[in-house]
Design an enzyme around this catalytic site. Sequence first.
Site, PDB file in Angstrom:
ATOM      1  NE  ARG A   1     -11.165  -7.736   9.194  1.00  0.00           N
ATOM      2  CZ  ARG A   1     -11.852  -7.169   8.227  1.00  0.00           C
ATOM      3  NH1 ARG A   1     -12.347  -5.958   8.376  1.00  0.00           N
ATOM      4  NH2 ARG A   1     -12.077  -7.786   7.091  1.00  0.00           N
TER       5      ARG A   1
ATOM      6  CG  ASP B   1      -7.031 -11.917   3.490  1.00  0.00           C
ATOM      7  OD1 ASP B   1      -7.875 -12.196   4.339  1.00  0.00           O
ATOM      8  OD2 ASP B   1      -5.804 -11.773   3.769  1.00  0.00           O
TER       9      ASP B   1
ATOM     10  CG  ASP C   1      -5.593 -15.236   2.599  1.00  0.00           C
ATOM     11  OD1 ASP C   1      -4.943 -15.631   3.585  1.00  0.00           O
ATOM     12  OD2 ASP C   1      -6.829 -15.356   2.515  1.00  0.00           O
TER      13      ASP C   1
ATOM     14  CB  THR D   1     -17.534  -9.762  15.969  1.00  0.00           C
ATOM     15  OG1 THR D   1     -16.127 -10.022  16.123  1.00  0.00           O
ATOM     16  CG2 THR D   1     -18.332 -10.884  16.610  1.00  0.00           C
TER      17      THR D   1
HETATM   18  C1  PRP Z   1      -6.441  -7.714   8.011  1.00  0.00           C
HETATM   19  C2  PRP Z   1      -5.495  -6.553   7.732  1.00  0.00           C
HETATM   20  C3  PRP Z   1      -5.666  -5.705   8.952  1.00  0.00           C
HETATM   21  C4  PRP Z   1      -7.110  -5.889   9.290  1.00  0.00           C
HETATM   22  C5  PRP Z   1      -7.852  -4.658   8.849  1.00  0.00           C
HETATM   23  O1  PRP Z   1      -5.858  -8.593   8.877  1.00  0.00           O
HETATM   24  O2  PRP Z   1      -4.176  -6.946   7.518  1.00  0.00           O
HETATM   25  O3  PRP Z   1      -4.841  -6.087  10.044  1.00  0.00           O
HETATM   26  O4  PRP Z   1      -7.566  -7.045   8.579  1.00  0.00           O
HETATM   27  O5  PRP Z   1      -9.175  -4.736   9.223  1.00  0.00           O
HETATM   28  P1  PRP Z   1      -9.842  -3.761  10.286  1.00  0.00           P
HETATM   29  O6  PRP Z   1      -9.419  -2.385   9.931  1.00  0.00           O
HETATM   30  O7  PRP Z   1     -11.301  -4.005  10.058  1.00  0.00           O
HETATM   31  O8  PRP Z   1      -9.413  -4.191  11.655  1.00  0.00           O
HETATM   32  P2  PRP Z   1      -6.534  -9.978   9.310  1.00  0.00           P
HETATM   33  O9  PRP Z   1      -7.283  -9.821  10.578  1.00  0.00           O
HETATM   34  O10 PRP Z   1      -7.280 -10.558   8.144  1.00  0.00           O
HETATM   35  O11 PRP Z   1      -5.291 -10.869   9.683  1.00  0.00           O
HETATM   36  P3  PRP Z   1      -4.076 -11.405   8.770  1.00  0.00           P
HETATM   37  O12 PRP Z   1      -3.207 -10.211   8.464  1.00  0.00           O
HETATM   38  O13 PRP Z   1      -3.415 -12.362   9.681  1.00  0.00           O
HETATM   39  O14 PRP Z   1      -4.635 -12.026   7.520  1.00  0.00           O
HETATM   40  N1  URA Z   2      -8.299  -6.972   5.414  1.00  0.00           N
HETATM   41  C1  URA Z   2      -7.879  -7.303   4.173  1.00  0.00           C
HETATM   42  O1  URA Z   2      -6.864  -7.994   4.015  1.00  0.00           O
HETATM   43  N2  URA Z   2      -8.572  -6.847   3.121  1.00  0.00           N
HETATM   44  C2  URA Z   2      -9.672  -6.081   3.252  1.00  0.00           C
HETATM   45  O2  URA Z   2     -10.264  -5.700   2.229  1.00  0.00           O
HETATM   46  C3  URA Z   2     -10.111  -5.764   4.552  1.00  0.00           C
HETATM   47  C4  URA Z   2      -9.392  -6.212   5.618  1.00  0.00           C
END
Ligand code: PRP
Ligand code: URA
Length: 212
Positions: A107, A203, A206, A111
């Site tokens: 994400r 997160d 993380d 945006t």
């Molecule tokens: C997080 C989560 C989802 C997404 C959800 O991933 O694991 O994939 O955000 O958000 P959305 O419904 O608004 O799209 P992130 O993009 O942070 O990537 P990561 O898993 O690599 O940390």
């Molecule tokens: N992705 C995450 O990991 N946590 C949130 O709360 C939203 C998106």
Amino acid sequence: MQKYENVTIFDHPLIRHKVAILRDKNTGMKEFRELVEEITTLMVFEAFKDVPTKTVMVETPLETTEQTMVADNAVTIVPILRAGLGMVNGVHTLFPTARVGHIGLYRDEETLEPHEYYCKLPDGIENSVVILLDPMLATGGSAVGAIDLLKKRGCKNIRLMNIIGVPQGVETVHKAHPDVKIYVSTLDRQLNDVGYILPGLGDAGDRLFGTK
Ligand code: PRP
Ligand code: URA
């Protein structure tokens, strides 16, 4: 949310108990990872009562008997990278031979739009039930993007499994892909102004992988 035929929100005390520990900011990486796996297993057990099966003959020490087993290649697991990876073992506990495809999306922090950076799916995925995994369903953009990719590959039977979602994310996915069955263990209140789920768990990637 239960008003939608294809949306299931789990309301089970065993899942709620585990999600409560998951949310706690003092829960460390190892316990967090274990809980994500356990919650996933509980969700899949409930969501796959209708898994495709086959009939087999089994010889017990006493006689031959007709039995039911899970069909070959009945399901394919597809985690959305990164955080979806944390759920894969939880599915493999129940479907140990299931193949795994990967979809990489992140994400944009400004945006909140998803960006694809990786997609590798096993041959024949279009003939199996796809279990799409991501612990968090926030805006729904990542899930919609991943389902778009799966449908381009011909997948017709997709089930999305999320540990925590918000109504906005569920509605977005359901409106874009009403045929997709959505399973969310716990529905939270809302997103904050930077797209994080409240109360949420922070997160997920993380916390699973020890990054910041
Ligand atoms: C997080 C989560 C989802 C997404 C959800 O991933 O694991 O994939 O955000 O958000 P959305 O419904 O608004 O799209 P992130 O993009 O942070 O990537 P990561 O898993 O690599 O940390
Ligand atoms: N992705 C995450 O990991 N946590 C949130 O709360 C939203 C998106």
